[in-house]
Design an enzyme around this catalytic site. Structure first.
Site, PDB file in Angstrom:
ATOM      1  CG  ASP A   1      41.961  63.834   9.595  1.00 30.42           C
ATOM      2  OD1 ASP A   1      42.360  64.637  10.464  1.00 30.42           O
ATOM      3  OD2 ASP A   1      41.716  62.643   9.841  1.00 30.42           O
TER       4      ASP A   1
ATOM      5  N   GLY B   1      45.368  49.952  13.947  1.00 29.55           N
ATOM      6  CA  GLY B   1      44.239  50.568  14.641  1.00 29.55           C
ATOM      7  C   GLY B   1      43.006  50.565  13.755  1.00 29.55           C
TER       8      GLY B   1
ATOM      9  CG  PHE C   1      37.276  53.941   4.935  1.00 31.30           C
ATOM     10  CD1 PHE C   1      36.126  54.620   4.583  1.00 31.30           C
ATOM     11  CD2 PHE C   1      38.509  54.496   4.611  1.00 31.30           C
ATOM     12  CE1 PHE C   1      36.195  55.838   3.913  1.00 31.30           C
ATOM     13  CE2 PHE C   1      38.586  55.711   3.948  1.00 31.30           C
ATOM     14  CZ  PHE C   1      37.425  56.387   3.601  1.00 31.30           C
ATOM     15  N   GLY C   2      37.452  51.094   8.545  1.00 29.10           N
ATOM     16  CA  GLY C   2      37.657  49.772   9.138  1.00 29.10           C
ATOM     17  C   GLY C   2      39.088  49.667   9.626  1.00 29.10           C
TER      18      GLY C   2
END
Length: 299
Positions: A159, A32, A36-37
């Site tokens: 997170d 996914g 950041f990418g």
């Protein structure tokens, strides 16, 4: 994930040791998009001493944004410094060409959220296995031990959630930071003040004052425990994001006890959601509280 700044010199020394040739990586699939990418599942040749090939998680840096580049470096530095059985290890870095890669340990069953949801699946194709109370407590205790290690090193996760932990077939858990916010877990993030935040896992001070600390991680850990005991339900699933914001503002947000959750465990969750930071337990307190549970306690 946030951390403390360190000097450039130490940073470059650590990354030399962690340099891994990109040619020895072979992509299996894209999991996914993260902050950041792309996040990839790959095979890495010879990255682990006694294994010819290992399945690893690769986080790529596909952004020119300076803040994101700095966050990426900070996260890599943080994982490089941590060494604990319940925290994902940084195995290598590829930085000779763009995009830069961070190579992290991976566990065969993937993320904890999927595992919890599959365990109650009614689909015949999926081999679902009910999770005992003892295993649920063990999962929470392992996450708490990993987070205790992070907090001892003054690192703040920012997170913590079931989606960001990995689980093995032996039910071993590692705290990670997949943060697949852009697609896979889109509904678990909320766009607020120019940033995507895990709203339903955050206390008031993080949402409204951008104040993150070990004590906000403790709040998120309370929500993670709730996820484990509700088998991957979405926190406050009946409320819209705006309702959750309003509830936080009023100080009236509390998740109900999941079915079959021991009262001692629910009381611990509620302590994690104390409005005042000082009232919330430390991760060391939580590790002790979860360690004191009799194995088959239904209390």
């Amino acid at each position: 994930m946030g951390t403390v700044a360190t000097t450039e010199k130490r940073h470059s020394h650590a990354s030399d040791k962690l340099h891994f040739p990109r040619a020895n990586l072979q992509t299996i699939t894209t999991l996914g998009k993260g902050e950041f990418g792309e996040v990839l599942l790959s095979k890495a040749k010879g990255i682990e001493e006694n294994e010819a090939e290992s399945v690893v998680l690769v986080k790529s840096l596909q952004s020119r944004d300076e803040q994101l580049q700095s966050d990426f470096r900070r996260e890599a530095e943080m994982f490089a410094k941590l060494s604990h059985p319940n925290v994902v290890r940084l195995l290598g870095l590829c930085r000779e060409v763009d995009p830069h890669y961070m190579i992290l340990e991976y566990y065969d069953l993937g993320d904890l959220k999927q595992f919890l949801k599959i365990s109650k699946s009614k689909d015949d194709k999926v081999k679902s296995q009910p999770i005992s109370t003892k295993t649920k407590v063990s999962i929470c205790a392992q996450v708490a031990r990993g987070m205790e290690h992070l907090s001892n090193h003054r690192f703040v996760h920012k997170d913590l959630a079931a989606r960001n932990c990995l689980i093995s077939s032996q039910r071993r858990i590692k705290v990670s930071s997949l943060s697949l916010s852009k697609d896979v877990y889109n509904s678990e993030y909320y766009h607020y003040r120019q940033a995507w935040i895990p709203l339903r896992w955050l206390p008031t001070e993080s949402v409204f004052e951008d104040d993150y600390s070990t004590k906000s991680d403790v709040w998120a850990f309370g929500v993670l425990m709730w996820e484990v005991f509700s088998l991957g339900e979405m926190p406050h699933s009946k409320l819209s994001d705006d309702d959750v914001l309003e509830g936080l503002k009023m100080g009236k947000l509390k998740l109900p006890a999941p079915d079959g959750c021991p009262s001692k465990i629910y009381k611990l969750m509620v302590r994690c959601w104390a409005p005042g930071l000082k009232e919330r337990p430390s991760f060391t307190d939580i590790v002790h509280a979860l360690g004191d549970q009799p194995p088959d306690s239904k209390v």
